[in-house]
Enzyme design. Sequence first.
Site, short mmCIF file in Angstrom:
data_model
loop_
_atom_site.label_atom_id
_atom_site.label_comp_id
_atom_site.label_asym_id
_atom_site.label_seq_id
_atom_site.Cartn_x
_atom_site.Cartn_y
_atom_site.Cartn_z
N LYS A 172 0.60 -1.13 -0.05
CA LYS A 172 0.10 -0.06 0.01
C LYS A 172 0.89 1.44 0.01
O LYS A 172 0.43 2.46 -0.78
CB LYS A 172 -1.15 -0.04 1.22
CG LYS A 172 -2.21 -1.09 1.03
CD LYS A 172 -3.32 -0.63 1.66
CE LYS A 172 -4.59 -1.45 1.18
NZ LYS A 172 -5.88 -1.33 1.95
N LYS A 185 -6.53 -8.14 -7.99
CA LYS A 185 -7.50 -8.43 -7.31
C LYS A 185 -8.74 -7.17 -7.34
O LYS A 185 -8.33 -6.16 -7.77
CB LYS A 185 -7.72 -8.81 -5.63
CG LYS A 185 -7.25 -7.53 -4.69
CD LYS A 185 -7.36 -7.77 -3.24
CE LYS A 185 -7.36 -6.58 -2.64
NZ LYS A 185 -7.86 -6.59 -1.12
N LYS A 201 -11.64 -1.64 -4.35
CA LYS A 201 -12.18 -0.36 -4.21
C LYS A 201 -11.53 0.49 -5.05
O LYS A 201 -12.14 1.73 -5.41
CB LYS A 201 -12.39 -0.03 -2.89
CG LYS A 201 -13.31 -0.84 -2.04
CD LYS A 201 -13.58 -0.54 -0.66
CE LYS A 201 -13.90 -1.51 0.31
NZ LYS A 201 -13.00 -1.73 1.40
N1 AQP Z 1 -11.10 -9.08 -4.47
C1 AQP Z 1 -11.60 -9.47 -3.29
N2 AQP Z 1 -11.81 -11.01 -3.36
C2 AQP Z 1 -12.29 -11.46 -2.05
N3 AQP Z 1 -12.41 -10.73 -0.99
C3 AQP Z 1 -12.26 -9.67 -0.85
N4 AQP Z 1 -11.95 -8.50 0.04
C4 AQP Z 1 -11.44 -7.29 -0.42
N5 AQP Z 1 -11.40 -7.56 -1.84
C5 AQP Z 1 -11.57 -8.80 -1.90
C6 AQP Z 1 -12.34 -8.86 1.49
O1 AQP Z 1 -13.19 -7.95 1.91
C7 AQP Z 1 -13.01 -7.45 3.38
C8 AQP Z 1 -13.20 -6.31 3.69
O2 AQP Z 1 -11.96 -5.60 2.76
P1 AQP Z 1 -11.49 -4.11 3.53
O3 AQP Z 1 -12.48 -3.09 2.77
O4 AQP Z 1 -11.18 -4.16 4.88
O5 AQP Z 1 -10.12 -3.99 2.75
P2 AQP Z 1 -9.58 -4.28 1.31
O6 AQP Z 1 -8.98 -5.81 1.54
O7 AQP Z 1 -8.34 -3.45 1.32
O8 AQP Z 1 -10.54 -4.07 0.03
P3 AQP Z 1 -10.25 -3.64 -1.28
O9 AQP Z 1 -11.82 -3.75 -1.49
O10 AQP Z 1 -9.31 -4.29 -1.93
O11 AQP Z 1 -9.89 -2.19 -0.94
P4 AQP Z 1 -8.60 -1.27 -1.49
O12 AQP Z 1 -8.74 -1.09 -2.88
O13 AQP Z 1 -8.85 -0.02 -0.48
O14 AQP Z 1 -7.29 -2.12 -1.05
C9 AQP Z 1 -11.78 -8.35 3.65
O15 AQP Z 1 -12.21 -9.40 4.40
C10 AQP Z 1 -11.14 -8.75 2.43
O16 AQP Z 1 -10.36 -9.89 2.45
#
Ligand code: AQP
Length: 352
Positions: free
Chosen positions: A121, A215, A218
């Site tokens: 990150k 992956k 967001k």
């Molecule tokens: N692509 C994914 N496939 C399966 N699970 C996913 N999670 C996130 N992306 C995927 C799961 O969603 C939960 C919440 O995630 P989070 O919001 O706490 O943080 P993150 O993992 O950083 O989510 P994002 O969507 O990928 O956001 P950004 O772009 O900000 O990094 C977690 O249990 C995660 O495993």
Amino acid sequence: MSDTSNEFLGQNRVFSGVQPTGNLHLGNYLGAIKNFVKLQDNHDCIYCVVDMHAITVWQDPKELRENIREVTAAYLAAGINPENHIVFNQSQVKEHAELAWIFNCVARMGWLNRMTQFKEKAGKNRENASCGLFAYPNLMAADILAYRATHVPVGNDQKQHLELTRDIAQKFNNDYAANILEAGHGNSTYFPITEPLISEGNDARIMSLRDGSKKMSKSDPSDLSRIVMTDDSDTISKKIRKAKTDPDSLPSEVAGLEDRPEARNLVGIYAAVKECSPQDVLNEFGGKEFSAFKPALADIVVEGIAPINNELRKLMDAPDHIDAILKQGSEKARKIASKTLSEVKEIMGFIG
Ligand code: AQP
């Protein structure tokens, strides 16, 4: 108000959270929230909107408020029951920050230096990353241990952070073993060594619709890379129609998906929504072109997701209702967390 800490006796206690950073997507649903719903049947569940984690990267205040409501609405629309379990936003329970500071003093720099998510990150801009982004895993440990949660559902990307939570719990228990006994906690283990919950659906890793090696996320700049939880049926179908693929037809065996990340992802999404194995999907679609598979995939995603998205949009039209649920949940959460904090402070020798 009822005493939730008493209601919560007897079952394994689950804690998990989602960051309100906008663009809540199909990966968040299939990889996390869908499983949160199932866990309610035989666990005491605490589901948090982790807004203090979100601010490790700058958030627009107006959007943050909306995004907190959106994650809450997604929890409710998916079927999380805020009466029998706890749904709240992290910043309303100050004990998370208080315990995180204590854990900043328990965790070692070397442990945090090994966290791969910080490296990903922060990227090349490490010097400019917030201290919060670096210390994020200590706050996550505080989130879990403020409730002395026994189980946390984790995706692969969070396994390393849960390991750190276990290390922190272990070190606290060791460092203060005598005081824990003296404070009358029976044996010298105050914090549980929280177990990961790897159950069906937990490992559903959903990839970007534009690049099967990344992956679904967001923060991806392309809106076509993800299906968001506010998309209507037409938008879902359009995004699947436009999803990147390769020129070959689908194989009949999963081994044939090995070097085909986009095909593997689409088959994986179908399997995750339908709750079957990728091989089951290939038994039905092996040998077929994407022109035949994509409409079937769109139908199944629309059928599985659109009702949740519709409910989410309805809930978003009632912000006062959502805010009331968060407030009520925070009060329930705070009862448990404040008890933990006063015990921790007593164990550590603080006065008052
Ligand atoms: N692509 C994914 N496939 C399966 N699970 C996913 N999670 C996130 N992306 C995927 C799961 O969603 C939960 C919440 O995630 P989070 O919001 O706490 O943080 P993150 O993992 O950083 O989510 P994002 O969507 O990928 O956001 P950004 O772009 O900000 O990094 C977690 O249990 C995660 O495993």
